[in-house]
Design a protein around this motif. Structure first.
Motif, PDB file in Angstrom:
ATOM      1  N   ALA A 110       0.776  -1.223  -0.004  1.00 25.54           N
ATOM      2  CA  ALA A 110       0.000  -0.135  -0.045  1.00 25.54           C
ATOM      3  C   ALA A 110       0.871   1.301   0.131  1.00 25.54           C
ATOM      4  CB  ALA A 110      -1.071  -0.036   1.142  1.00 25.54           C
ATOM      5  N   SER A 111       1.922   1.023   0.754  1.00 23.52           N
ATOM      6  CA  SER A 111       2.726   2.544   0.974  1.00 23.52           C
ATOM      7  C   SER A 111       3.364   2.659  -0.529  1.00 23.52           C
ATOM      8  CB  SER A 111       3.906   2.239   1.655  1.00 23.52           C
ATOM      9  OG  SER A 111       4.771   1.208   1.267  1.00 23.52           O
ATOM     10  N   LEU A 112       3.724   1.634  -1.364  1.00 24.43           N
ATOM     11  CA  LEU A 112       4.386   2.029  -2.552  1.00 24.43           C
ATOM     12  C   LEU A 112       3.219   2.281  -3.781  1.00 24.43           C
ATOM     13  CD1 LEU A 112       6.849  -1.031  -3.082  1.00 24.43           C
ATOM     14  CD2 LEU A 112       7.431   1.054  -2.713  1.00 24.43           C
ATOM     15  N   LEU A 113       2.022   1.827  -3.503  1.00 27.72           N
ATOM     16  CA  LEU A 113       0.921   2.103  -4.352  1.00 27.72           C
ATOM     17  C   LEU A 113       0.485   3.697  -4.195  1.00 27.72           C
ATOM     18  CD1 LEU A 113      -1.637   1.288  -6.131  1.00 27.72           C
ATOM     19  CD2 LEU A 113      -2.835   0.919  -4.378  1.00 27.72           C
ATOM     20  N   ALA A 114       0.592   4.137  -3.055  1.00 27.74           N
ATOM     21  CA  ALA A 114       0.178   5.257  -2.156  1.00 27.74           C
ATOM     22  C   ALA A 114       1.227   6.337  -2.939  1.00 27.74           C
ATOM     23  CB  ALA A 114       0.259   5.718  -0.659  1.00 27.74           C
ATOM     24  N   MET A 115       2.457   6.002  -3.085  1.00 33.32           N
ATOM     25  CA  MET A 115       3.658   6.812  -3.198  1.00 33.32           C
ATOM     26  C   MET A 115       3.530   7.102  -4.819  1.00 33.32           C
ATOM     27  SD  MET A 115       7.411   7.241  -2.442  1.00 33.32           S
ATOM     28  CE  MET A 115       7.158   7.575  -0.888  1.00 33.32           C
ATOM     29  N   ASP A 116       3.344   5.932  -5.720  1.00 30.19           N
ATOM     30  CA  ASP A 116       2.845   6.088  -7.061  1.00 30.19           C
ATOM     31  C   ASP A 116       1.832   7.205  -7.255  1.00 30.19           C
ATOM     32  OD1 ASP A 116       5.094   4.198  -7.547  1.00 30.19           O
ATOM     33  OD2 ASP A 116       3.713   2.553  -8.013  1.00 30.19           O
ATOM     34  N   ALA A 117       0.771   6.973  -6.701  1.00 34.90           N
ATOM     35  CA  ALA A 117      -0.417   7.887  -6.894  1.00 34.90           C
ATOM     36  C   ALA A 117      -0.191   9.182  -6.577  1.00 34.90           C
ATOM     37  CB  ALA A 117      -1.432   7.321  -5.925  1.00 34.90           C
ATOM     38  N   LEU A 118       0.703   9.494  -5.506  1.00 34.25           N
ATOM     39  CA  LEU A 118       1.196  10.848  -5.220  1.00 34.25           C
ATOM     40  C   LEU A 118       2.010  11.555  -6.269  1.00 34.25           C
ATOM     41  CD1 LEU A 118       0.816  12.803  -2.770  1.00 34.25           C
ATOM     42  CD2 LEU A 118       3.221  12.009  -1.983  1.00 34.25           C
ATOM     43  N   PHE A 119       3.129  10.545  -6.650  1.00 36.74           N
ATOM     44  CA  PHE A 119       4.026  11.347  -7.739  1.00 36.74           C
ATOM     45  C   PHE A 119       2.975  11.348  -9.023  1.00 36.74           C
ATOM     46  CE2 PHE A 119       7.671   9.287  -5.886  1.00 36.74           C
ATOM     47  CZ  PHE A 119       8.424  10.530  -5.661  1.00 36.74           C
ATOM     48  N   ARG A 120       2.032  10.636  -9.594  1.00 34.74           N
ATOM     49  CA  ARG A 120       1.322  10.570 -10.802  1.00 34.74           C
ATOM     50  C   ARG A 120       0.261  11.956 -10.515  1.00 34.74           C
ATOM     51  NH1 ARG A 120       0.136   5.572 -10.333  1.00 34.74           N
ATOM     52  NH2 ARG A 120      -1.871   5.846  -9.308  1.00 34.74           N
ATOM     53  N   LEU A 121       0.045  12.240  -9.434  1.00 33.07           N
ATOM     54  CA  LEU A 121      -0.736  13.307  -9.438  1.00 33.07           C
ATOM     55  C   LEU A 121       0.008  14.696  -9.013  1.00 33.07           C
ATOM     56  CD1 LEU A 121      -3.372  11.750  -7.224  1.00 33.07           C
ATOM     57  CD2 LEU A 121      -3.970  12.609  -9.607  1.00 33.07           C
ATOM     58  N   GLY A 122       1.211  14.910  -9.111  1.00 35.55           N
ATOM     59  CA  GLY A 122       2.110  15.871  -8.804  1.00 35.55           C
ATOM     60  C   GLY A 122       2.555  16.155  -7.443  1.00 35.55           C
ATOM     61  N   GLY A 123       2.255  15.470  -6.318  1.00 31.91           N
ATOM     62  CA  GLY A 123       2.501  15.557  -5.204  1.00 31.91           C
ATOM     63  C   GLY A 123       4.100  15.060  -5.058  1.00 31.91           C
ATOM     64  N   LYS A 124       4.670  15.765  -4.112  1.00 33.05           N
ATOM     65  CA  LYS A 124       6.019  15.317  -3.729  1.00 33.05           C
ATOM     66  C   LYS A 124       6.130  14.934  -2.378  1.00 33.05           C
ATOM     67  CE  LYS A 124       7.627  18.509  -7.016  1.00 33.05           C
ATOM     68  NZ  LYS A 124       6.571  19.348  -7.595  1.00 33.05           N
ATOM     69  N   PRO A 125       6.402  13.757  -2.019  1.00 31.72           N
ATOM     70  CA  PRO A 125       6.627  13.091  -0.730  1.00 31.72           C
ATOM     71  C   PRO A 125       7.813  13.865  -0.066  1.00 31.72           C
ATOM     72  CG  PRO A 125       7.274  11.275  -2.181  1.00 31.72           C
ATOM     73  CD  PRO A 125       6.647  12.492  -2.987  1.00 31.72           C
ATOM     74  N   ALA A 126       7.584  13.872   1.353  1.00 30.00           N
ATOM     75  CA  ALA A 126       8.586  14.171   2.223  1.00 30.00           C
ATOM     76  C   ALA A 126       9.559  13.237   2.766  1.00 30.00           C
ATOM     77  CB  ALA A 126       8.087  15.273   3.168  1.00 30.00           C
ATOM     78  N   ASN A 127       9.002  12.095   2.607  1.00 30.67           N
ATOM     79  CA  ASN A 127       9.600  11.027   3.427  1.00 30.67           C
ATOM     80  C   ASN A 127       8.848   9.401   2.680  1.00 30.67           C
ATOM     81  OD1 ASN A 127       7.178  11.708   5.157  1.00 30.67           O
ATOM     82  ND2 ASN A 127       7.525   9.658   5.601  1.00 30.67           N
ATOM     83  N   TYR A 128       9.702   8.820   2.984  1.00 33.84           N
ATOM     84  CA  TYR A 128       9.206   7.308   2.696  1.00 33.84           C
ATOM     85  C   TYR A 128       9.560   6.495   4.094  1.00 33.84           C
ATOM     86  CZ  TYR A 128       8.389   2.612   1.555  1.00 33.84           C
ATOM     87  OH  TYR A 128       7.770   1.260   1.553  1.00 33.84           O
ATOM     88  N   THR A 129       8.197   5.844   4.589  1.00 30.85           N
ATOM     89  CA  THR A 129       8.232   5.107   5.725  1.00 30.85           C
ATOM     90  C   THR A 129       7.019   4.141   5.597  1.00 30.85           C
ATOM     91  OG1 THR A 129       8.566   4.780   8.161  1.00 30.85           O
ATOM     92  CG2 THR A 129       7.019   6.534   7.180  1.00 30.85           C
TER      93      THR A 129
END
Length: 180
Positions: free
Chosen positions: A42-61
């Motif tokens: 789920a964390s990888l799916l979420a990060m992919d969705a965030l990137f696809r929509l133009g969001g920029k993650p501050a961390n991965y955990t």
């Protein structure tokens, strides 16, 4: 890559405590949307969705395997310890055995600790998409929280739709901050 102080602190959370994981995988990233996902897939799916929509993650955990509220609290205080955040996204699939009320209680305690002890304003939106054991109790508890800008949903909201929400709210938050 030399580990940052936040990365070192996060990895120490699980030492000596076998009850779930919280922070054993943690990386600082250059974005402005803090992430607190549950579960590796789920964390990888979420990060992919965030990137696809133009969001920029501050961390991965991630946190998973039914960690205690205390472990989640410690991880939250690390995740939100940056001063350049525009949102926090708490996201996961439908948990099988992670106690949603326990972990989201740890979320709120971690936010309160960070505000009081670390003197962080935490005035940005917090988007929560969680489901699983004791989620209805968690939603009731979260409705009573008035000291944070919470946007709560369960399994009726897809991870993709939740990503859209956090990206939109982060963008609005940044626009508001730029005008103040």
């Amino acid at each position: 890559h030399e580990a940052s102080p936040r990365e070192i602190m996060a990895r120490a959370i699980d030492k000596g405590d076998h009850r779930g994981t919280a922070g054993s995988t943690y990386l600082d990233l250059p974005g402005d949307i803090a992430m607190l996902p549950s579960g590796g897939g789920a964390s990888l799916l979420a990060m992919d969705a965030l990137f696809r929509l133009g969001g920029k993650p501050a961390n991965y955990t991630e946190y998973s395997g039914n960690p205690t509220g205390e472990k989640v609290q410690k991880l939250v205080s690390i995740v939100v310890s940056r001063h350049d955040l525009s949102a926090l996204w708490v996201v996961g699939a439908i948990a099988n055995f992670t106690d949603i009320k326990e972990t989201l209680g740890g979320l709120i305690e971690g936010l309160r600790f960070a505000r009081k002890e670390l003197h962080l304003p935490i005035d940005y939106p917090i988007v929560i998409r969680r489901a699983g054991p004791r989620d209805e109790e968690a939603y009731v508890m979260l409705r009573e929280v008035k000291d944070f800008d919470l946007h709560v949903s369960g399994e009726e909201t897809s991870i993709e739709a939740s990503a859209e929400k956090v990206v939109q709210l982060a963008h609005e938050y940044k626009k508001t901050k730029a005008h103040s």
